[in-house]
Structure formats: C-alpha cells, structure tokens
Design a protein around this motif. Structure first.
Motif, PDB file in Angstrom:
ATOM      1  N   TRP A 306       0.810  -1.221   0.000  1.00  0.00           N
ATOM      2  CA  TRP A 306       0.000   0.000   0.000  1.00  0.00           C
ATOM      3  C   TRP A 306       0.848   1.278   0.000  1.00  0.00           C
ATOM      4  O   TRP A 306       0.307   2.375   0.005  1.00  0.00           O
ATOM      5  CB  TRP A 306      -0.958   0.010   1.189  1.00  0.00           C
ATOM      6  CG  TRP A 306      -0.317  -0.140   2.549  1.00  0.00           C
ATOM      7  CD1 TRP A 306       0.184   0.848   3.329  1.00  0.00           C
ATOM      8  CD2 TRP A 306      -0.138  -1.363   3.278  1.00  0.00           C
ATOM      9  NE1 TRP A 306       0.676   0.326   4.497  1.00  0.00           N
ATOM     10  CE2 TRP A 306       0.483  -1.029   4.500  1.00  0.00           C
ATOM     11  CE3 TRP A 306      -0.439  -2.704   3.018  1.00  0.00           C
ATOM     12  CZ2 TRP A 306       0.809  -1.996   5.453  1.00  0.00           C
ATOM     13  CZ3 TRP A 306      -0.123  -3.656   3.968  1.00  0.00           C
ATOM     14  CH2 TRP A 306       0.497  -3.302   5.167  1.00  0.00           C
ATOM     15  N   ARG A 330      -9.939  -8.626   1.256  1.00  0.00           N
ATOM     16  CA  ARG A 330      -9.939  -7.262   1.773  1.00  0.00           C
ATOM     17  C   ARG A 330     -10.009  -7.281   3.292  1.00  0.00           C
ATOM     18  O   ARG A 330     -10.826  -7.973   3.882  1.00  0.00           O
ATOM     19  CB  ARG A 330     -11.139  -6.485   1.206  1.00  0.00           C
ATOM     20  CG  ARG A 330     -11.189  -5.033   1.702  1.00  0.00           C
ATOM     21  CD  ARG A 330     -12.282  -4.258   0.995  1.00  0.00           C
ATOM     22  NE  ARG A 330     -13.595  -4.860   1.197  1.00  0.00           N
ATOM     23  CZ  ARG A 330     -14.350  -4.654   2.269  1.00  0.00           C
ATOM     24  NH1 ARG A 330     -13.920  -3.884   3.245  1.00  0.00           N
ATOM     25  NH2 ARG A 330     -15.540  -5.222   2.366  1.00  0.00           N
ATOM     26  N   THR A 334      -9.870  -1.125   5.292  1.00  0.00           N
ATOM     27  CA  THR A 334      -9.439  -0.769   3.946  1.00  0.00           C
ATOM     28  C   THR A 334     -10.623  -0.841   2.989  1.00  0.00           C
ATOM     29  O   THR A 334     -11.670  -1.411   3.313  1.00  0.00           O
ATOM     30  CB  THR A 334      -8.339  -1.720   3.433  1.00  0.00           C
ATOM     31  OG1 THR A 334      -8.921  -2.992   3.123  1.00  0.00           O
ATOM     32  CG2 THR A 334      -7.248  -1.899   4.474  1.00  0.00           C
ATOM     33  N   ASN A 336      -9.896  -1.716  -0.423  1.00  0.00           N
ATOM     34  CA  ASN A 336      -9.268  -2.311  -1.597  1.00  0.00           C
ATOM     35  C   ASN A 336     -10.283  -3.093  -2.428  1.00  0.00           C
ATOM     36  O   ASN A 336     -11.061  -3.884  -1.902  1.00  0.00           O
ATOM     37  CB  ASN A 336      -8.127  -3.247  -1.183  1.00  0.00           C
ATOM     38  CG  ASN A 336      -7.013  -2.501  -0.488  1.00  0.00           C
ATOM     39  OD1 ASN A 336      -6.731  -1.359  -0.820  1.00  0.00           O
ATOM     40  ND2 ASN A 336      -6.374  -3.132   0.488  1.00  0.00           N
ATOM     41  N   ALA A 379      -7.431   4.829   1.317  1.00  0.00           N
ATOM     42  CA  ALA A 379      -7.839   3.548   1.913  1.00  0.00           C
ATOM     43  C   ALA A 379      -7.915   2.437   0.876  1.00  0.00           C
ATOM     44  O   ALA A 379      -8.287   1.309   1.202  1.00  0.00           O
ATOM     45  CB  ALA A 379      -9.187   3.703   2.613  1.00  0.00           C
ATOM     46  N   GLY A 380      -7.598   2.760  -0.381  1.00  0.00           N
ATOM     47  CA  GLY A 380      -7.548   1.730  -1.416  1.00  0.00           C
ATOM     48  C   GLY A 380      -8.708   1.711  -2.381  1.00  0.00           C
ATOM     49  O   GLY A 380      -8.747   0.870  -3.287  1.00  0.00           O
TER      50      GLY A 380
END
Length: 515
Positions: A306, A330, A334, A336, A379-380
């Motif tokens: 990250w 995930r 996050t 992602n 945070a993705g």
C-alpha cells in the motif's frame, strides 16, 4: 592596527560567502504567513491531535510537508502541524525537483484551483518535473504543457540528475495513446454520456488520441469509425505497451519519502532500509500484502504493497487468483477492490442553492467531494467523481456513471436551504431498502464528527437515489439559508471533520460486510 582591520574584514567577507547558499536555500523554501491572531500547533494533521504550542498573526512558518488541509511546519527545535486555512502562501520557484503521484487518476488542471479545467490525469508512481508551488498546488510539466496538481496527492523528490530538461514534445513516431482500464467501455458518437453508442472496446486495448474534449478522448476504431471514450476509464501513455514479460516479476516504485523496507513481511519487523519516493526495486516474490524485493547489496527486504506502485508485470503476479477470492481478502479498515462514486451536487449553470451570505452550493460541494475522494483513495478505493470542475452534469448521467462502473457505493454531497432561516442541521437520505443501511452508517459516522443538529436518516425521493440501482446515499451537510450555519459549514475545518465522518461511515459499512 591595519593588519587587525584587514583580518576582521577578511573574516566578515568569508562569513558572507559561506552564508549565501544558506540564504538562497531559505529563499527557495516554502513559507506561509499566519493570518489569525493565534494559531494552535498540533502534534499531527488533525483537530484530534494534541496542542504542542501556538504561533501568532503575521508569523512566518517554514513548511516541510502537507497532508490534506494541514501543513507540517518547523516549530522551534521540533516540528508540528497547523491548519492550512489559517495561513496564506506565496508562489515559490522550484529547481531540481520532481513530483511522484501517490494516487491513481490524479487530475492535472490548467490553474491551481479545483474549479479549473482538467487537462489530463496521472497514475500512482508517475514522475514529472516540478516548476513552482502556489499554496497547496504544484505546477508540473505534463506532456509538453504546464499543469497543476494538488500537493495532498504527491511526493516531492530531488531530480535524479543535475541537469533539468523539460519533457520532449510528442513526435509523430510516438503518439500519445489511451489505454482502456475497464472490462468493457462504450464508444460514443459525441463527447457525452447520453450520446449514441457506436461500439465497445475492451480492457487493455490501445488507441491513438485524435482530439480531446474535457474528460473525453476521440479515437479511431478498427472499422474506421471515429468515436469518443470517457477518459475516467482508462489511462494515458506515450508509447505502445507490450504485454508483461513472463520471465520477470516486475518492479515496484516507492510513493512516499522515508518508506520502510523491512526484514520480514510484517509491520513489527526490523527496518533494514528507508527508501524515498521514486526509487524502484525488482520484485522477487509477492506475499499477501507485501513485496519481497532485491536491494543493491544483493540482500533482500520486504515492503508493504500500500506504499508502492507496482509495474504492469508485478500486477499480473496474482492474476490467476479468481476475482471473488481476491475481493474476500480485503481487510477491515481498507477499501481495496471497491469502486465508490462521489457526486458533487450541482455545477456549471446549476448553482444549487445560494446561502444567506452569498455562498454557492456548487462550489463547496466540489471542495468537499475532492477532500473525501483523497481519503477514500488512501484507503484503497477506486474513486470516480461525477464532476471534477465547475461543469453541469445531468442527473441521469450521474446515475449512469455509477451503473457503468457497478459502483459499490454512490455518495451524493449537498448543502440545504429553506425559507425559514432558523432551520439547521444535517440529514442523510435514501430511497430504496437496499440503500438504507449505507445511509445509516454514513450518517452515524457524520454524527460522531460534526456538531450540527442531527436531523436523522430519512427516505428522500431524489432522482440520484430513485433511479439508482446501486447502494446510494444523499447527504445534506447543513443549511446555507441559516447565516450562522453557513459560516460554519463553509470552513475548511468543517470539511475536514465532515469528510472524515463520511469516510468513517463508509469504512464501517464495508467492514460490517466482512463480519
């Protein structure tokens, strides 16, 4: 006697010569001036951090870093953080500097303002020559022309070589290309989401760019037809990209100065080296959320995924894993793998409401949306904005953007107004049952961060909710028709708190899906 005078003059002259580089260095260092009587200095970039001191009006502060609306400053023998909205800054020329993007789809604008036109986008790890800074913006060389990027999303590094050369202008042999980043992308007859669809293109396809129109690019298809592609769903490159090599695991590029390279794939393992933004390393292996990389001394280290940008071949290391299995990896906290649409209400000839003190709703919804976007990207999340400048976007187009990317969440940001100037507070709206839970989480997150009257979560018959097949919420962040509330909600401080509250609500909502 004359010898002593000569000796003193010589010492003064030498001291002056030695001080010149220091004076020049300070002249190039960014400074801001405090514009309030007293400004608190905090231990971190936010109102929740402890106060470690204060500075006074007209005091000059040396800036060494930024994070969103906060400035990292020199403070005595240590450092601290102050709120950017209580300072003013001047243009500072830069020499031997480059910027490295920390995010994907970072807008490059014609002027240092979120209301200016977008001339393109850059992805994480991309590097560009920096010319100067102005407040929270940096001017860069973008494909032969000058553009501005926000400092919140970049890292400044030294030029790798002493000689600074501007990027060469494109030549006929290396035309600028557009590469499709989504599975299927519609080709339109005109640069408009409501225009007739004349075809489709697929992920990885590359096209020479014939012309551009704001966020659209015109290309020629294999059948000879010319059409328009929405640039949010692709990226730009100057050369034809070959498929990733099968005999290499690829490389990663560090995005942040001082990134830790560790002895093992865990945050509590020993730091073996600190890397700066722009440094690249060959990847030997991918382990969960970590890359094992080769160092110059033939040893190895681990770096968290990250804080780096992987090359295309590195990204392909896990492509044999089924898509659903990747999404299930995930972790809590996050975003992602999730796509989130942020809808900045109104824009262009639609000003929205105008406050009692003259505030246009369309302006502060965009500022709020951009700040929220930066937090979600960190945070993705894959963040898509329905508008990125002061332009009119039809309500149905806003909804169609969410449908086209199969958004996991659609967040519409607004500020309210009524004839009764005493009405105040914030409200979160949903329309369908499948939208209610998201609305409640977002509302609860806001309630924890802002001090406005809580008007609750309610059903609301708004088109962006009614016609939306995705999970969606429309948030009214206070009443501009109330002069006291208008003064409050139009400050950077409020936007910082409100976007953090919405961010927390979104995180908590998706974390609950993992339980």
């Amino acid at each position: 006697m004359n010898d002593k005078i000569l000796h003193k003059m010589t010492l003064i002259f030498l001291a002056f010569i030695l001080l010149v580089p220091v004076m020049q260095a300070k002249a190039q260092e960014e400074e801001v001036t405090v514009n309030v009587s007293t400004l608190k200095v905090r231990s971190g970039p936010g109102l929740t951090y402890d106060t470690i001191g204060a500075v006074t009006k007209n005091e000059k502060l040396a800036v060494i870093g930024r994070e969103n609306d906060w400035l990292h400053i020199k403070f005595g023998n240590t450092t601290g953080w102050v709120a950017n909205w209580y300072t003013t800054s001047e243009t500072v020329e830069m020499t031997n500097k480059q910027v490295v993007s920390k995010v994907n789809r970072l807008n490059v604008r014609t002027e240092p303002s979120t209301s200016s036109a977008t001339i393109g986008q850059i992805n994480e790890g991309n590097q560009f020559i920096a010319y100067k800074s102005e407040g929270e913006w940096v001017e860069i060389d973008f494909q032969g022309q000058k553009g501005w990027v926000n400092q919140s999303y970049i890292t400044l590094i030294e030029q790798p070589s002493a000689e600074v050369k501007p990027a060469p202008a494109p030549t006929p042999s290396k035309e600028k290309l557009f590469v499709v980043s989504v599975d299927v992308l519609n080709v339109r007859a005109k640069a408009d989401l409501s225009s007739k669809k004349i075809g489709q293109v697929e992920k990885g396809e590359q096209f020479e760019i014939l012309s551009t129109d704001h966020n659209w690019v015109q290309v020629q298809l294999e059948n000879g037809k010319k059409g328009w592609l929405y640039s949010f769903y692709g990226r730009f490159t100057d050369v034809d990209e070959s498929p990733p090599s099968t005999d290499s695991n690829g490389t990663i590029t560090v995005l942040y100065n001082g990134t830790n390279l560790r002895s093992d794939s865990a945050t509590n393992s020993n730091v073996v080296k600190r890397a700066d933004a722009g440094e690249s390393y060959v990847v030997l292996e991918s382990i969960n959320d970590w890359y094992k990389v080769a160092l110059a001394d033939q040893s190895t280290a681990y770096v968290a995924s990250w804080v780096v940008s992987p090359s295309s071949s590195t990204k392909g290391m896990n492509e044999n894993i089924p898509e659903k299995e990747v999404e299930s990896d995930r972790k809590k906290g996050t975003l992602n793998g999730l796509s989130i649409v942020i809808d900045a209400g109104h824009g262009g000839n639609d000003r929205g409401t105008t406050g009692a003190l003259g505030t246009d709703e369309k302006g502060i919804t965009l500022l709020t949306a951009e700040l929220l976007s930066s937090k979600l990207q960190a945070a993705g999340a894959n963040v898509i904005m329905t508008r990125e400048s002061d332009q009119y976007v039809d309500l149905r187009k806003r909804v169609s953007i969410g449908h086209q990317v199969s958004a996991d969440a659609f967040i519409s940001l607004h500020y309210d107004a009524v004839e009764n100037s005493s009405v105040r507070g914030f409200t979160s709206y949903y329309m369908h049952g499948y939208q209610k839970e998201l609305a409640q989480y977002v509302h609860d997150g806001l309630a924890d961060m802002i001090s406005l009257k809580d008007r609750g979560t309610q059903p609301g018959n708004y088109l962006v909710l009614r016609e939306n097949k995705q999970k969606a919420v429309l948030v009214e962040l206070g009443y501009l028709s109330n002069p006291t509330e208008e003064r409050n909600v139009t400050t950077p401080k409020f936007r910082e708190q409100a976007t953090h509250g919405i961010y927390n609500g979104i995180i908590n909502y998706f974390d609950s899906q993992l339980d």
